[in-house]
Design a protein around this motif. Structure first.
Motif, short mmCIF file in Angstrom:
data_model
loop_
_atom_site.label_atom_id
_atom_site.label_comp_id
_atom_site.label_asym_id
_atom_site.label_seq_id
_atom_site.Cartn_x
_atom_site.Cartn_y
_atom_site.Cartn_z
N THR A 265 0.59 -1.16 0.01
CA THR A 265 -0.03 -0.21 0.10
C THR A 265 1.03 1.30 -0.13
O THR A 265 0.70 2.28 -0.86
CB THR A 265 -0.98 0.01 1.23
N ALA A 266 1.90 1.36 0.62
CA ALA A 266 2.76 2.36 0.87
C ALA A 266 3.60 2.70 -0.44
O ALA A 266 3.50 4.02 -0.87
CB ALA A 266 3.91 2.23 1.80
N LEU A 267 4.09 1.49 -1.05
CA LEU A 267 4.80 1.87 -2.36
C LEU A 267 3.80 2.20 -3.32
O LEU A 267 4.24 3.08 -4.25
CB LEU A 267 5.49 0.53 -2.42
N THR A 268 2.68 1.65 -3.38
CA THR A 268 1.83 1.93 -4.46
C THR A 268 1.12 3.43 -4.45
O THR A 268 1.16 4.09 -5.52
CB THR A 268 0.52 0.88 -3.99
N ASN A 269 1.09 4.06 -3.07
CA ASN A 269 0.80 5.35 -2.90
C ASN A 269 1.84 6.17 -3.32
O ASN A 269 1.63 7.42 -4.11
CB ASN A 269 0.61 5.61 -1.47
N LEU A 270 3.20 5.74 -3.18
CA LEU A 270 4.41 6.46 -3.89
C LEU A 270 4.32 6.53 -5.28
O LEU A 270 4.59 7.63 -6.00
CB LEU A 270 5.48 6.15 -3.12
N ARG A 313 5.38 19.55 4.51
CA ARG A 313 4.07 19.27 4.99
C ARG A 313 3.33 18.54 4.22
O ARG A 313 2.03 17.99 4.46
CB ARG A 313 3.25 20.79 4.58
N VAL A 314 4.09 17.94 3.08
CA VAL A 314 3.50 16.84 2.00
C VAL A 314 2.97 15.76 2.76
O VAL A 314 2.29 14.93 2.20
CB VAL A 314 4.38 16.67 1.08
N PHE A 315 3.52 15.39 4.06
CA PHE A 315 3.26 13.91 4.84
C PHE A 315 2.01 14.37 5.67
O PHE A 315 1.37 13.44 6.25
CB PHE A 315 4.25 13.50 5.38
N GLU A 316 1.40 15.60 5.84
CA GLU A 316 0.24 15.62 6.57
C GLU A 316 -1.00 15.38 5.78
O GLU A 316 -1.21 15.26 4.59
CB GLU A 316 0.07 17.37 6.69
N ARG A 317 -2.00 15.03 6.70
CA ARG A 317 -3.20 14.24 6.07
C ARG A 317 -3.90 15.61 5.56
O ARG A 317 -4.02 16.69 5.95
CB ARG A 317 -4.23 13.93 7.03
N LEU A 334 -4.36 11.71 1.38
CA LEU A 334 -4.18 10.77 2.39
C LEU A 334 -2.86 9.70 2.18
O LEU A 334 -2.58 9.28 3.00
CB LEU A 334 -5.24 10.04 2.95
N GLY A 335 -2.56 9.90 0.97
CA GLY A 335 -1.54 8.76 0.38
C GLY A 335 -0.36 8.95 1.16
O GLY A 335 0.12 7.80 1.52
N LEU A 336 0.29 10.19 1.15
CA LEU A 336 1.62 10.38 1.69
C LEU A 336 1.52 10.26 3.29
O LEU A 336 2.53 9.79 3.66
CB LEU A 336 2.10 11.56 1.39
N ALA A 337 0.41 10.31 3.87
CA ALA A 337 0.37 10.61 5.44
C ALA A 337 0.44 8.98 5.63
O ALA A 337 1.01 8.42 6.66
CB ALA A 337 -1.05 11.11 5.78
N ILE A 338 -0.24 8.08 4.85
CA ILE A 338 -0.13 6.56 5.09
C ILE A 338 1.17 5.94 4.93
O ILE A 338 1.44 5.27 5.97
CB ILE A 338 -1.21 6.01 4.15
N VAL A 339 1.94 6.48 3.92
CA VAL A 339 3.25 6.11 3.87
C VAL A 339 4.13 6.21 4.88
O VAL A 339 4.72 5.66 5.53
CB VAL A 339 3.74 6.76 2.51
N LYS A 340 4.03 7.60 5.55
CA LYS A 340 4.90 7.89 6.70
C LYS A 340 4.46 7.19 7.90
O LYS A 340 5.33 6.61 8.70
CB LYS A 340 4.48 9.29 7.15
N HIS A 341 3.19 6.81 8.03
CA HIS A 341 2.81 6.07 9.22
C HIS A 341 3.04 4.38 9.10
O HIS A 341 3.70 3.92 9.96
CB HIS A 341 1.19 6.13 9.49
N VAL A 350 10.32 7.82 5.88
CA VAL A 350 10.34 8.31 4.35
C VAL A 350 10.77 9.68 4.08
O VAL A 350 10.57 10.41 4.92
CB VAL A 350 8.79 8.07 3.80
N LYS A 351 11.64 9.39 3.37
CA LYS A 351 12.73 11.02 3.10
C LYS A 351 12.21 11.43 1.65
O LYS A 351 11.55 10.61 0.86
CB LYS A 351 14.18 10.46 3.30
N LEU A 352 12.35 12.69 1.72
CA LEU A 352 12.12 13.49 0.30
C LEU A 352 13.22 14.10 -0.09
O LEU A 352 13.78 15.10 0.45
CB LEU A 352 10.81 14.25 0.49
N TRP A 353 13.59 14.17 -1.54
CA TRP A 353 14.34 15.07 -2.03
C TRP A 353 13.46 15.78 -3.30
O TRP A 353 12.93 15.00 -4.14
CB TRP A 353 15.70 14.73 -2.88
N SER A 354 13.56 16.88 -3.43
CA SER A 354 12.76 17.53 -4.64
C SER A 354 13.20 18.83 -4.92
O SER A 354 13.66 19.52 -4.13
CB SER A 354 11.18 17.64 -4.07
#
Length: 389
Positions: A265-270, A313-317, A334-341, A350-354
């Protein structure tokens, strides 16, 4: 010692005895063990007060601080041996009414230094002329309550949109009952909104589960290659619809202690996030590597990117970088919030470079199982999330 000194000592001992009686009364047990040899009950109670997680302050009838523990200073209830004015006024009200008063003594906004966000105190009469302030740090409780209110407000807003759309579309179908083309068109939109609503409810349930509403399953050895393949299968249709190809590196054989369903689920969301925020025809890649005893799965896109001030903030619900694009793709926020949890529940992150206009790399980092191959045999160049897109 002078007469004044003897008087001060006597008052101090008397107050310690009163405080001891106060706290013994609060923690009375049917049978009390005897104090260790050489220590009196007053000594033990003084230690309890000094080591208490709450801030304890004793005030005289003038509102002056007679005794206080270190925690009272940490909470900001006592500064420079003076009690907070709100607590002093509450103590005065207690002396006048002989009733317990509850007061908010939270540090004012902008207070320098590390201070709790919310401090609440209970003020009660200790003995004639003396009051005790019992203050506790309620920051976490206040934060959780604010989070709950925000969550309920956000959920209500998000549910209202598809539910309202369904009602309007159903009404349109009724009005166009004699026009088969219009009925089919509105029916397709009803199906779209119903699907969106179903996804939102499913993700809300998943997020609730991850945040402790129910016990998570026991973690077992899970093959990362299997997780990646299943996530790719789930995201294939969405990627093909916008002519995006998702490439991967070679299978690795990496294993992590985890729950396969949650990791998929987490990887699918990413992957879905990468596809949704990438222009049609652009590439998305998935890579894996072993670093310092952790398996890192990186999802890289050449999409719109995320500004630095928004990356935290991208991991906030319900937070969306591009609300218009999210509505167009049916995103729930909600996708990235789920990944974080999911990552947190697996002991990872989960780390982010952008970079705006260049793209993003989201890296799911999980502790590797003890059966992993020697890291010296694993190439570390693949999937580097340090900015090589």
């Amino acid at each position: 010692m002078t007469t004044t000194g003897y008087l001060a000592v006597s008052i101090g001992l008397a107050l310690i005895g009163v405080i001891a009686a106060f706290f013994v009364g609060r923690f009375t047990a049917p049978r009390r063990p005897k104090a260790p040899e050489g220590l009196t009950v007053a000594d033990l109670m003084q230690r309890i007060v000094q080591d208490s997680h709450d801030g304890i302050v004793v005030l005289n009838h003038f509102g002056d601080v007679v005794l206080h523990n270190p925690r009272a200073e940490e909470l900001g209830v006592v500064r420079n041996n003076r009690v907070d004015d709100r607590a002093r006024k509450a103590a005065e009200a207690v002396r006048n009414s002989n009733e317990v008063v509850y007061v908010d003594v939270s540090p004012p906004e902008g207070t320098k230094g590390r201070q709790p966000a919310a401090v609440h105190a209970e003020v009660r009469l200790l003995t004639e002329g003396f009051t005790v302030v019992d203050a506790s740090d309620e920051s976490e409780a206040v934060r959780l309550e604010k989070t709950r209110r925000d969550f309920v407000a956000n959920v209500s807003h998000e549910l209202k949109t598809p539910v309202g759309a369904l009602a309007l579309l159903a009404e349109a179908v009724l009005d166009a009952s004699d026009d088969q083309d219009e009925v089919r068109r509105f029916s397709a939109k009803i199906m779209q909104e119903a699907t969106r609503l179903g996804v939102l409810v499913t993700e809300l349930i998943a997020l609730s589960r991850l945040q402790g509403a129910e016990k998570l399953p026991e973690l077992s050895d899970t093959e990362i290659d299997v997780v990646i393949n299943e996530a790719l299968s789930r995201s294939k249709l969405a990627a093909e619809s916008v002519n995006i190809s998702i490439t991967t590196d070679e299978p690795s054989g990496f294993v992590v202690p985890g729950d396969r369903s949650l990791l998929v689920t987490a990887l699918t969301n990413l992957l879905d996030n990468a596809v949704a925020y990438s222009p049609p025809g652009s590439p998305v890649s998935v890579s894996r590597r072993l670093v310092d005893g952790h398996v890192e799965i990186a999802v890289t896109d050449r999409g719109i990117g995320i500004a630095e001030d928004q990356q935290g903030r991208v991991f906030e619900r319900f937070y969306r970088v591009d609300k218009a694009r999210s509505r167009a793709t049916g995103g729930t926020g909600l996708g990235l919030a789920i990944v974080k949890h999911v990552a947190a529940n697996h002991g990872g992150e989960v780390k982010l470079w952008s970079l705006p206009g260049t793209g993003s790399t989201f890296t799911l980092r999980l502790p590797a199982a003890a059966t992993e191959p020697n890291p010296t045999l694993v190439p570390t160049g693949a999937g580097d999330s340090g900015g090589e897109l």
